[in-house]
Design a protein around this motif. Sequence first.
Motif, PDB file in Angstrom:
ATOM      1  N   ARG A   1      42.733  44.641  34.943  1.00  0.00           N
ATOM      2  CA  ARG A   1      42.511  45.392  36.104  1.00  0.00           C
ATOM      3  C   ARG A   1      42.754  46.896  35.811  1.00  0.00           C
TER       4      ARG A   1
ATOM      5  N   LEU B   1      44.070  49.557  46.488  1.00  0.00           N
ATOM      6  CA  LEU B   1      44.699  47.977  46.365  1.00  0.00           C
ATOM      7  C   LEU B   1      46.299  48.196  46.623  1.00  0.00           C
TER       8      LEU B   1
ATOM      9  N   SER C   1      45.023  41.433  44.059  1.00  0.00           N
ATOM     10  CA  SER C   1      43.780  42.032  43.685  1.00  0.00           C
ATOM     11  C   SER C   1      43.892  43.300  42.811  1.00  0.00           C
TER      12      SER C   1
ATOM     13  N   ARG D   1      51.666  38.656  40.208  1.00  0.00           N
ATOM     14  CA  ARG D   1      50.496  38.105  40.501  1.00  0.00           C
ATOM     15  C   ARG D   1      50.642  36.631  40.166  1.00  0.00           C
TER      16      ARG D   1
ATOM     17  N   ARG E   1      49.760  33.928  43.696  1.00  0.00           N
ATOM     18  CA  ARG E   1      48.764  33.231  43.377  1.00  0.00           C
ATOM     19  C   ARG E   1      49.149  31.594  43.770  1.00  0.00           C
TER      20      ARG E   1
ATOM     21  N   ASN F   1      49.670  39.044  50.184  1.00  0.00           N
ATOM     22  CA  ASN F   1      48.775  37.995  50.038  1.00  0.00           C
ATOM     23  C   ASN F   1      48.004  38.122  51.536  1.00  0.00           C
TER      24      ASN F   1
ATOM     25  N   HIS G   1      45.897  41.339  51.935  1.00  0.00           N
ATOM     26  CA  HIS G   1      44.613  41.170  51.387  1.00  0.00           C
ATOM     27  C   HIS G   1      43.665  40.215  52.320  1.00  0.00           C
TER      28      HIS G   1
ATOM     29  N   VAL H   1      33.291  44.210  41.338  1.00  0.00           N
ATOM     30  CA  VAL H   1      34.952  44.125  40.708  1.00  0.00           C
ATOM     31  C   VAL H   1      34.969  44.833  39.624  1.00  0.00           C
TER      32      VAL H   1
ATOM     33  N   ARG I   1      36.787  46.242  36.057  1.00  0.00           N
ATOM     34  CA  ARG I   1      37.874  45.870  35.215  1.00  0.00           C
ATOM     35  C   ARG I   1      37.635  47.016  34.205  1.00  0.00           C
TER      36      ARG I   1
ATOM     37  N   SER J   1      41.107  35.674  37.330  1.00  0.00           N
ATOM     38  CA  SER J   1      41.399  36.237  38.578  1.00  0.00           C
ATOM     39  C   SER J   1      40.833  35.438  39.555  1.00  0.00           C
TER      40      SER J   1
ATOM     41  N   CYS K   1      39.703  33.406  42.866  1.00  0.00           N
ATOM     42  CA  CYS K   1      40.151  33.341  44.166  1.00  0.00           C
ATOM     43  C   CYS K   1      40.587  31.971  44.074  1.00  0.00           C
TER      44      CYS K   1
END
Length: 281
Positions: free
Chosen positions: A29, A50, A59, A68, A72, A171, A174, A213, A215, A258, A260
Amino acid sequence: MRVPGLIDIVTVRDPAALRAMAADPRLDRPQTGRGPLLNRLIARLARDTLKADNHLLPSGRAHDDHRRRDLRAALSERLSAPGLEAALEGPVRDAAAYVAGGAGDPLRLAQGLLGPVLIDGFTPSDDTVSAAAAIGRPLNGGTGQQVLDWFTGRSRRARKLLYGAANGDVNAVHAIGIASQNLAASLDAMRAAGLATPAAKVLALAMIAPKRVLRQGTAPAETLGGPVRAGTLVLLSVEDATRRTLDPRVAFLRDAWSGCPAHGFVPALLRRIWTEAGGAS
């Protein structure tokens, strides 16, 4: 696009290359301070979109960020919590009525479906729905819209509002601020298809992915999308690749680091809504 010292961006639309590059830990990211001038600006803007009340959303966190991974795991636990199916009975019924042609605001309905997953007793309000819409404009509108939003602070205030509504659960921010927009588009796609459309086709069309997305290369690398330098920005056109393939592995970047955690939950939820709406099998 590459102009030495100014900009270095690789855009990836091919689904196979996109999946491979999304899974590559050398593409992380975006972080501030890497790459040429415009790359640094774009990365800064992307990172700012973000954050909620100065807290990074999942994210926006790097591949090796321990927080992270904790977030998750917490989301995966909530997605499999006992009683969740019962908690969503009302929101599923409301969403099904909309899919069948009834009245409703798809973004409000989507928040009603996702909010209770992470916030016990959550009910969307005019403020949370307006906040999600404000967040969506810079996220989906490109760099120009992000610059404008950075000056006005509108999305920043919206994210702060949702942070408060979510009791500090990033979370949940998001889910109701970003994921709800994709789910709202899924409800619209199901409604537009019509109840006579076979379920398999409807559910494939309803796999709505983020437009893009972002990167950034952390080291020189040869990839399926071309050579990447340290600081190169890699724009993964996930929405375009998903439309071309109708593949949930692309929509959810399921095989990526990453990926979902809701890659199973969302399709099952959409199928439940379709069944409740009386759609074809």
